[in-house]
Write an enzyme that holds these catalytic residues in place. Structure first.
Site, PDB file in Angstrom:
ATOM      1  CE  LYS A 291      20.971   3.958 -11.394  1.00 26.73           C
ATOM      2  NZ  LYS A 291      21.214   4.724 -12.634  1.00 26.73           N
TER       3      LYS A 291
ATOM      4  CB  SER B 274      24.944   5.782 -12.109  1.00 26.71           C
ATOM      5  OG  SER B 274      23.714   5.855 -12.796  1.00 26.71           O
TER       6      SER B 274
ATOM      7  CB  SER C 152      23.521   5.734 -15.930  1.00 27.40           C
ATOM      8  OG  SER C 152      24.417   6.657 -15.370  1.00 27.40           O
TER       9      SER C 152
END
Lengths: 477, 484
Positions: free
Chosen positions: B78, B153, B177
């Site tokens: 990420k 996210s 997330s």
């Protein structure tokens, strides 16, 4: 006319003498090239985390113990949020609720009277960097070498009632910090900084007046001056029918005045909240006791011991214990055989004068306790005069570090204590000064000084002055 | 079958037996990325050159019999975890040009285990969001339905795993997330216990809630990934100074007699019927495997979202103060310092980030601190106690991961409150600091994946793995792949 009294509380920031910064491993050395002592942590890169410097915690606990504070078993860091280019993270890691030390005091002595000044709290925080405004471009520079250097903030109660007390408090605090070896106490270099909350009130009134915070007091000599100015200013405002407003004022040492920097409305809302990147500090009792056991003898205790143990005057004891190295030097000299009162007197008069000229502390010169002890015994034995000791010989010790007896020999400074030789010199001078002898005999006794001077000159200062005096008086009578 | 479709364990065997080379695995990965990432848009940065360099090292290690857990395994990271000299943007314009001069602890640990970095994946800007629609660059698509969001996210990481654009991925989870996008994309996502994994190098959103974890194709892979990244880090004072068990050891253990708590507050009126059916069926399945369902209560559940949005935004308002245009990243000049600050932050941050900075700044302000931040902390303590109490009687707690399956792009984007409710089942877990996993447990009528959340006690990821693995072994949901 209304009489006013001042109410002063001091917030002192002391840079700690740790090797590394508060929350990273960068060096704290002073005076390096800008931004060379930085890393991702102290320049606030995205994603970095602080790790507490345990030495800084130890130093703060030490200071708390030395100032009679309570050490909190549970303490935590907080974030103080504000924007400024020298603050890389946009917040300063400090302590807010739950500081590490609370509720202590320092004793000051003024005009022979002792007074306790309360310490509200001592907490740890990190220093900010420095903005540098240089060159002609429409920009400034930021140096982050200082960002993250460990600071202690020492907050006093509003117990101080005069600029003199404020100065005395600062002096005492500095002495304690230097005894502990936690801060070098250098105000000019900024390693010790002082902000003052100053207000006035009519004598007898209980409530505090509105206070102004005075910042930027960057030298010891300005502590008193800045306070004096601010108190006068506030009294003037009130006497002219105005009201003192709550504001932050900057001390301008060139103009000798304080000037408004920002009012209450412009005051920052720092939005303190507990620092989530650091776990709370649990200082266990055993560790605190261990730190307590490493505390040196503190200035107050040393002062008492010097007075009662060595029988030296309070004034001397004050001066000698102001710096730990001085006190240690004094004791070393006494241990080496010097008489305490004489050693103290010599340090305070003859030696201090020279230290001041050379801007040095006593341990930074070639003069060692053994030099003074041997010098004093030469005087005692009459082998040299004290005049010579405090001039030529002391000069030479400072210059070369040679032992006094060697200097005396090398320079041929051995004192003439042979009565016959001295009498011969006296006779010669008296013979040459018939007029003066007559005037002396007719009552002008001041002339004795003239004769002594002439004799000393004739003997190149080597004649034992005491013997000269005695023999001269005998001859003239 | 292509190599990019395999799991870590499958590849480990092939690599160690020297049947395939790391470079060949990478070839299949990048062929897949070339073929589908235009549609899915999982990645912000593709690190092909770096990856092939790493593949060489991996091959050397394998040839000299020095292979570790992840040697030669392509992993996506990420884009809010710092990778030295490799662009790390947090999907924000304000860091569009930022290349960290240091490596995060998690990626450093993956490196020690020989991983290969495929690229940096998309996210909601600074991990603030539940759909990746808040990315400053582009919205990632759900591989199961390109009209829908992948969740967020960590939507880029979840979509990349689901679309076989990597073998496994790292995500970060502040309020769901990792788990919510894993659920929406039909993959496995684990949020470890707070303190289990170092946060050093994870660009902070809400420091007391953020935690890094794996997103994988199955439970065993999640255990391998956690083994690689877990453990105390001297650079993160909040990482737990305790030993880490080998999580792979508990896989395959019997779950007979384990008590699974079913919180009554989580099966609420108005919940998507398909979701509820899938989860209830999953609980029956666990029961058939010998687990004992027990109703539990988490009475403060209703306050979790409000509490979260006070505490998380407060911390965020402070964490994001460093992006001021002075030191790195994006800067817009102005007539003076204040002007430069305001221009930079106004143009550098997206609207959701600005909304949260304002919320948090307000909650911490003088005069409001007591009513908001402090109250929030107190409620957080109550929520923690809810879990402590529930865990006195059960080994794990089982809930749906998300109240709905993947929603349409744009459907909730204009309604922040609706969006915030996507995390209603995951947020309490972060507030309590406990670990939780999301595993596939079915599909809706629209063929969208449904996630089952299994929550464990503090530092008891083992029970979660045990149950998740047992369930996975007795179902086939995790084997389904989206058609792209």
């Amino acid at each position: 006319m209304m009489k006013y009294e001042a109410v002063i509380g001091l917030e002192v920031h002391a840079q700690m003498l740790t090797d590394t910064k508060m929350f990273c491993g960068c060096s704290t050395r002073f005076g390096s090239e800008p931004n060379t002592q930085t890393c991702p942590v102290c320049i606030g890169m995205p994603g970095v985390l602080p790790v507490m410097n345990k030495k800084a915690l130890e130093f703060t606990i030490k200071t708390g113990l030395a100032t009679n504070c309570k050490i909190s078993p549970y303490s935590r860091f907080a974030r103080k949020n504000y924007f400024y280019p020298d603050l890389p993270k946009g917040y300063q890691i400090s302590q807010y609720e739950l500081p590490i030390c609370e509720g202590g005091y320092i004793e000051i002595v003024l005009d022979g009277e002792a007074k306790r000044i309360g310490i509200t709290r001592i907490h740890m925080e990190e220093d900010a960097g420095k903005n540098i405004h240089e060159g002609s471009g429409p920009y400034s520079f930021v140096d982050l070498n200082r960002a993250g250097i460990p600071l202690m903030e020492i907050v006093s109660e509003p117990d101080i009632r005069s600029p003199k007390e404020a100065a005395e408090y600062m002096k005492k605090l500095r002495t304690i910090l230097r005894y502990l070896g936690v801060c070098d106490g250098n105000m000019e270099q900024g390693s010790l900084r002082c902000d003052a909350n100053v207000s006035i009130r009519p004598v007898g009134q209980k409530e505090y007046g509105t206070r102004a915070e005075v910042k930027n007091i960057n030298s010891f000599k300005f502590v008193e001056k800045a306070m004096e100015y601010e108190i006068k200013r506030q009294i003037k405002v009130v006497e002219e029918g105005g009201r003192v407003i709550q504001e932050t004022r900057l001390w301008d040492s060139n103009k000798g005045i304080t000037e408004s920097m920002r009012g209450k409305e412009e005051a920052h809302d720092y939005r303190y909240f507990p620092e989530p990147d650091l776990v709370p500090i649990a200082a266990d009792k055993e560790w605190i006791d261990e730190i307590r056991s490493t505390l040196p003898e503190l200035p107050d205790a040393k002062r008492e011991r010097f007075i009662s143990g060595y029988g030296i005057p309070e004034y001397d004891a004050d001066l000698l214990t102001e710096e730990k190295v001085r006190a240690e030097w004094f004791e070393d000299a006494v241990k080496a055989g010097g008489k305490p009162k004489i050693v103290a007197n010599w340090i305070i008069t003859n030696i201090f004068k020279r230290l001041k000229e050379e801007d040095k502390e006593i341990n930074e010169t070639l003069l060692k306790p053994k030099h003074l002890v041997s010098l004093l015994s030469l005087i005692d034995a009459g082998s040299t005069s004290s005049t010579m000791a405090k001039t030529i010989i002391l000069d030479e010790i400072f210059k070369s570090g040679k032992m006094p007896e060697d200097i005396v020999k090398e320079k041929g400074l051995v004192q003439i204590s042979d009565a016959g030789e001295i009498e011969k010199a006296i006779d010669e001078i008296l013979a040459k000064s018939q007029k003066e002898v007559e005037r002396y005999k007719s009552g002008d006794e001041k002339l004795i000084g003239f004769f002594v001077g002439q004799i000393m000159k004739a003997t190149k200062g080597k004649a034992n002055p005491q013997m000269v005096n005695e023999l001269l008086k005998k001859k003239l009578s | 079958m292509k190599l990019n479709e395999l799991t870590i364990s499958e590849l480990r065997r092939l690599l160690d037996d020297r049947e395939v080379k790391p470079g060949e695995v990478l070839d299949d990965i990048y062929n897949r990325i070339d073929a589908v990432d235009d549609k899915v848009k999982s990645y912000i940065t593709i690190t092909k050159d770096v990856a092939y360099e790493m593949a060489k090292d991996a091959e050397q290690a394998i040839l000299s019999n020095k292979a570790s857990l992840l040697t030669g395994i392509p992993v996506a990271v990420k884009d809010n975890m710092c990778t030295k000299d490799i662009s790390t943007t947090c999907a924000s314009k304000i860091l569009h040009n930022f290349k960290p001069p240091y490596e995060s602890t998690v990626t450093a640990r993956l490196k020690e285990q020989g991983y290969i970095l495929t690229g940096k994946t998309n996210l909601d800007e600074f991990a603030m969001g539940s759909s990746t629609e808040n990315s400053g660059f582009h919205t990632t698509r759900n591989p199961w339905d390109l009209e829908r969001v992948p969740g967020g996210s960590s939507g880029g990481s979840a979509a990349a795993v689901a679309a076989d654009e990597c073998i496994a991925a790292l995500g970060s989870d502040t309020g769901g997330s990792i788990r919510q996008p894993a659920a929406l994309c039909g993959v496995v996502g684990l949020k470890p216990t707070y303190g289990r994994v170092s946060r050093y190098g994870l660009v902070a959103f809400a420091s007391s809630l953020d935690q890094i974890g794996p997103i994988t194709k199955n439970v065993a892979d999640a255990a391998i990934m956690l083994n690689a990244i877990a453990g105390h880090d001297p650079s993160d004072s909040t990482s737990a100074p305790m030993d880490v068990p080998d999580f792979a050891n508990v896989l395959g253990h019997d779950i007979k007699g384990l008590k699974i708590g079913i919180p009554k507050e989580y099966f609420i009126e108005g919940m998507d019927k398909d979701i509820e059916d899938s989860v209830r069926t999953a609980i029956k399945k666990l029961e058939s495997l010998g687990a004992i369902p027990v109703e539990v209560s988490l009475p403060h559940t209703g306050y979790a979202v409000a509490t979260y949005y006070i505490l998380a935004t407060s911390e965020a308002s402070s964490n994001l103060a460093r992006y001021d245009g002075v030191k790195y990243g994006f800067r817009v000049d102005g007539k003076d310092l204040l002007d430069m600050y305001m221009n930079t932050r106004a143009q550098g941050f997206g609207s959701e980030v600005k909304r949260r900075i304002m919320l948090g700044t307000y909650a911490l302000s003088a005069g409001y601190y007591e009513a908001y931040y402090k109250k929030g902390q107190q409620v957080r303590t109550l929520i923690k106690q809810d879990f402590d109490n529930a865990f006195k009687n059960v080994d794990v707690i089982v809930t749906p991961t998300s109240p709905s399956a993947a929603f349409k792009i744009g459907e909730k984007a204009t309604d922040p409150l609706q969006m915030y409710l996507s995390d209603i089942f995951t947020i309490s877990v972060n507030l309590a600091g406990v670990p939780a996993i999301s595993i596939p447990c079915g599909f809706t009528r629209d063929n969208l994946p449904v996630g089952l959340q299994i929550i464990g006690k503090h530092f008891d990821e083992e029970s979660i793995f045990k149950i998740a693995y047992a369930y996975e072994q007795s179902t086939e949901w995790h084997l389904r792949r989206p058609q792209l």
